[in-house]
Design an enzyme around this catalytic site. Structure first.
Site, PDB file in Angstrom:
ATOM      1  N   HIS A  99      -1.724 -32.974  -6.007  1.00 44.38           N
ATOM      2  CA  HIS A  99      -1.801 -33.901  -7.463  1.00 44.38           C
ATOM      3  C   HIS A  99      -2.859 -35.199  -7.039  1.00 44.38           C
ATOM      4  O   HIS A  99      -3.500 -35.705  -5.381  1.00 44.38           O
ATOM      5  CB  HIS A  99      -0.834 -35.352  -6.924  1.00 44.38           C
ATOM      6  CG  HIS A  99      -0.726 -35.111  -5.263  1.00 44.38           C
ATOM      7  ND1 HIS A  99       0.281 -34.787  -4.369  1.00 44.38           N
ATOM      8  CD2 HIS A  99      -0.967 -36.925  -4.704  1.00 44.38           C
ATOM      9  CE1 HIS A  99       0.372 -34.915  -3.509  1.00 44.38           C
ATOM     10  NE2 HIS A  99      -0.072 -36.655  -3.218  1.00 44.38           N
ATOM     11  N   LEU A 100      -4.119 -35.822  -7.569  1.00 39.74           N
ATOM     12  CA  LEU A 100      -5.091 -36.881  -7.438  1.00 39.74           C
ATOM     13  C   LEU A 100      -4.002 -38.191  -7.928  1.00 39.74           C
ATOM     14  O   LEU A 100      -3.631 -38.544  -8.587  1.00 39.74           O
ATOM     15  CB  LEU A 100      -5.537 -36.720  -8.844  1.00 39.74           C
ATOM     16  CG  LEU A 100      -6.905 -36.806  -8.621  1.00 39.74           C
ATOM     17  CD1 LEU A 100      -8.148 -36.411  -7.971  1.00 39.74           C
ATOM     18  CD2 LEU A 100      -7.661 -36.250 -10.608  1.00 39.74           C
ATOM     19  N   HIS A 101      -4.911 -38.836  -6.847  1.00 45.84           N
ATOM     20  CA  HIS A 101      -4.055 -40.683  -6.977  1.00 45.84           C
ATOM     21  C   HIS A 101      -5.488 -41.064  -7.813  1.00 45.84           C
ATOM     22  O   HIS A 101      -6.892 -41.096  -6.616  1.00 45.84           O
ATOM     23  CB  HIS A 101      -3.927 -40.962  -4.994  1.00 45.84           C
ATOM     24  CG  HIS A 101      -3.398 -40.713  -4.689  1.00 45.84           C
ATOM     25  ND1 HIS A 101      -2.055 -41.929  -4.587  1.00 45.84           N
ATOM     26  CD2 HIS A 101      -2.830 -39.103  -3.751  1.00 45.84           C
ATOM     27  CE1 HIS A 101      -1.365 -41.105  -3.042  1.00 45.84           C
ATOM     28  NE2 HIS A 101      -1.777 -39.684  -3.096  1.00 45.84           N
TER      29      HIS A 101
HETATM   30  P1  DGP Z   1       0.597 -38.241  -0.161  1.00 45.25           P
HETATM   31  O1  DGP Z   1       0.896 -38.927   0.424  1.00 45.25           O
HETATM   32  O2  DGP Z   1      -1.052 -38.045  -0.918  1.00 45.25           O
HETATM   33  O3  DGP Z   1       1.221 -36.659  -0.111  1.00 45.25           O
HETATM   34  O4  DGP Z   1       1.115 -38.788  -1.884  1.00 45.25           O
HETATM   35  C1  DGP Z   1       2.152 -38.786  -2.317  1.00 45.25           C
HETATM   36  C2  DGP Z   1       2.408 -40.413  -3.206  1.00 45.25           C
HETATM   37  O5  DGP Z   1       3.936 -39.407  -3.822  1.00 45.25           O
HETATM   38  C3  DGP Z   1       2.892 -41.173  -2.200  1.00 45.25           C
HETATM   39  O6  DGP Z   1       1.576 -42.069  -2.559  1.00 45.25           O
HETATM   40  C4  DGP Z   1       4.582 -41.782  -2.630  1.00 45.25           C
HETATM   41  C5  DGP Z   1       4.772 -40.522  -4.228  1.00 45.25           C
HETATM   42  N1  DGP Z   1       5.427 -40.460  -4.084  1.00 45.25           N
HETATM   43  C6  DGP Z   1       6.514 -39.536  -3.381  1.00 45.25           C
HETATM   44  N2  DGP Z   1       7.591 -39.686  -3.887  1.00 45.25           N
HETATM   45  C7  DGP Z   1       7.412 -39.994  -5.723  1.00 45.25           C
HETATM   46  C8  DGP Z   1       8.721 -40.223  -6.316  1.00 45.25           C
HETATM   47  O7  DGP Z   1       9.202 -39.620  -6.379  1.00 45.25           O
HETATM   48  N3  DGP Z   1       8.177 -40.556  -7.406  1.00 45.25           N
HETATM   49  C9  DGP Z   1       7.222 -41.770  -7.470  1.00 45.25           C
HETATM   50  N4  DGP Z   1       6.566 -41.909  -8.658  1.00 45.25           N
HETATM   51  N5  DGP Z   1       6.594 -41.235  -6.572  1.00 45.25           N
HETATM   52  C10 DGP Z   1       6.499 -40.507  -5.380  1.00 45.25           C
END
Ligand code: DGP
Length: 113
Positions: A99-101
């Site tokens: 995933h790309l933030h």
């Molecule tokens: P990372 O820490 O780089 O793996 O980012 C994962 C991101 O995903 C973190 O910022 C929170 C988000 N995230 C985790 N679970 C969910 C979810 O169920 N729904 C949404 N919308 N975001 C999520």
């Protein structure tokens, strides 16, 4: 992948505020935003990180960046935004579906924490 939360979001088996969809990726709001705009752009194809991406995935990776750049325009954060890919637990990766933030709407420091 049955155990992957992002695969569940892709399959509409878990809720998310999806703001963009096409044939190869989706974008949605991060559940724990770290900036006024914090979106995640993810491929429909499951792979854990860029290290697992194959040569055939390179156009897909480029597409994710192009989609994020378009969203930066739509969300009016082009004065300064971050695209971040946390890779590995030590860098803070918590979801092992690439995933790309896309973060924007505030100022950012360098180096990142
Ligand atoms: P990372 O820490 O780089 O793996 O980012 C994962 C991101 O995903 C973190 O910022 C929170 C988000 N995230 C985790 N679970 C969910 C979810 O169920 N729904 C949404 N919308 N975001 C999520």
């Amino acid at each position: 992948m049955a155990s992957c939360i992002f695969c569940k979001i892709l399959a509409k088996q878990a809720p998310a505020k999806i703001i963009y969809e096409d044939e190869s990726c989706i974008a949605f709001q991060d559940i724990n935003p770290q900036a006024p705009v914090h979106l995640l752009v993810i491929p429909r194809k499951h792979f854990a990180s860029v290290e697992e991406a194959e040569m055939d995935d390179l156009p897909l990776l480029g597409h994710l960046y192009r989609v994020a750049a378009k969203l930066a325009q739509e969300y009016k954060i082009t004065d300064g935004y971050r695209m971040v890919v946390n890779t590995g637990v030590g860098a803070g990766q918590s979801v092992f579906h690439f995933h790309l933030h896309l973060l924007g709407g505030r100022s950012f420091r360098w180096p990142p924490g």
